[in-house]
Design an enzyme around this catalytic site. Sequence first.
Site, short mmCIF file in Angstrom:
data_model
loop_
_atom_site.label_atom_id
_atom_site.label_comp_id
_atom_site.label_asym_id
_atom_site.label_seq_id
_atom_site.Cartn_x
_atom_site.Cartn_y
_atom_site.Cartn_z
N ILE A 61 23.80 78.54 63.02
CA ILE A 61 23.95 77.17 62.66
C ILE A 61 25.47 76.72 62.39
O ILE A 61 26.07 77.43 61.88
CB ILE A 61 23.18 76.61 61.55
CG1 ILE A 61 22.84 75.40 61.12
CG2 ILE A 61 23.68 77.65 60.16
CD1 ILE A 61 21.65 75.09 60.29
N CYS A 62 25.79 75.34 62.81
CA CYS A 62 27.12 74.68 62.32
C CYS A 62 26.85 73.65 61.92
O CYS A 62 25.94 73.27 61.25
CB CYS A 62 28.17 74.78 63.64
SG CYS A 62 27.71 73.70 65.01
N ARG A 63 27.92 72.65 62.08
CA ARG A 63 27.78 71.36 61.50
C ARG A 63 26.61 70.44 62.41
O ARG A 63 25.88 69.75 61.87
CB ARG A 63 28.80 70.60 61.46
CG ARG A 63 28.82 69.19 60.88
CD ARG A 63 30.44 68.41 60.58
NE ARG A 63 31.16 68.33 61.56
CZ ARG A 63 31.15 67.73 62.66
NH1 ARG A 63 30.43 66.71 62.83
NH2 ARG A 63 31.96 67.78 63.62
N MET A 90 23.55 71.86 60.50
CA MET A 90 23.44 71.30 58.95
C MET A 90 23.14 69.90 58.85
O MET A 90 22.70 69.72 57.68
CB MET A 90 24.54 71.88 58.44
CG MET A 90 24.89 73.50 58.19
SD MET A 90 23.50 74.12 57.23
CE MET A 90 23.91 73.50 55.48
#
Length: 111
Positions: A61-63, A90
Amino acid sequence: MFGPQVPTMPVTEITDETYLLDVREDDEWAAGHAPQAHHLPMMELPARLAEVPDDREVAVICRSGGRSAQVVAYLVRHGWDQARNVAGGMGDWAAAGRPVVGTDGQPGRVL
């Protein structure tokens, strides 16, 4: 954008058994992350690859999903068949009502 070689999964499919790997930068992590996530900034991945389990599902996961897609592609090339990109990152995590905490243990926010 990255083609079919990058498997994805929605936030809703992440369970307590899923190894959640957050590849955002330190300031993003500090502001807010999933409580059960493991932090490994994207640029440190090659040097810390041994920290990523290869015996269970790994959700990256990232932004918003761009950096994590690159990390999943890298992991798949290196034999991680169970790596998945978290669709929407996120942003979708928070929008789905999943918990976000800061490094101080207080409610966090997604940068």
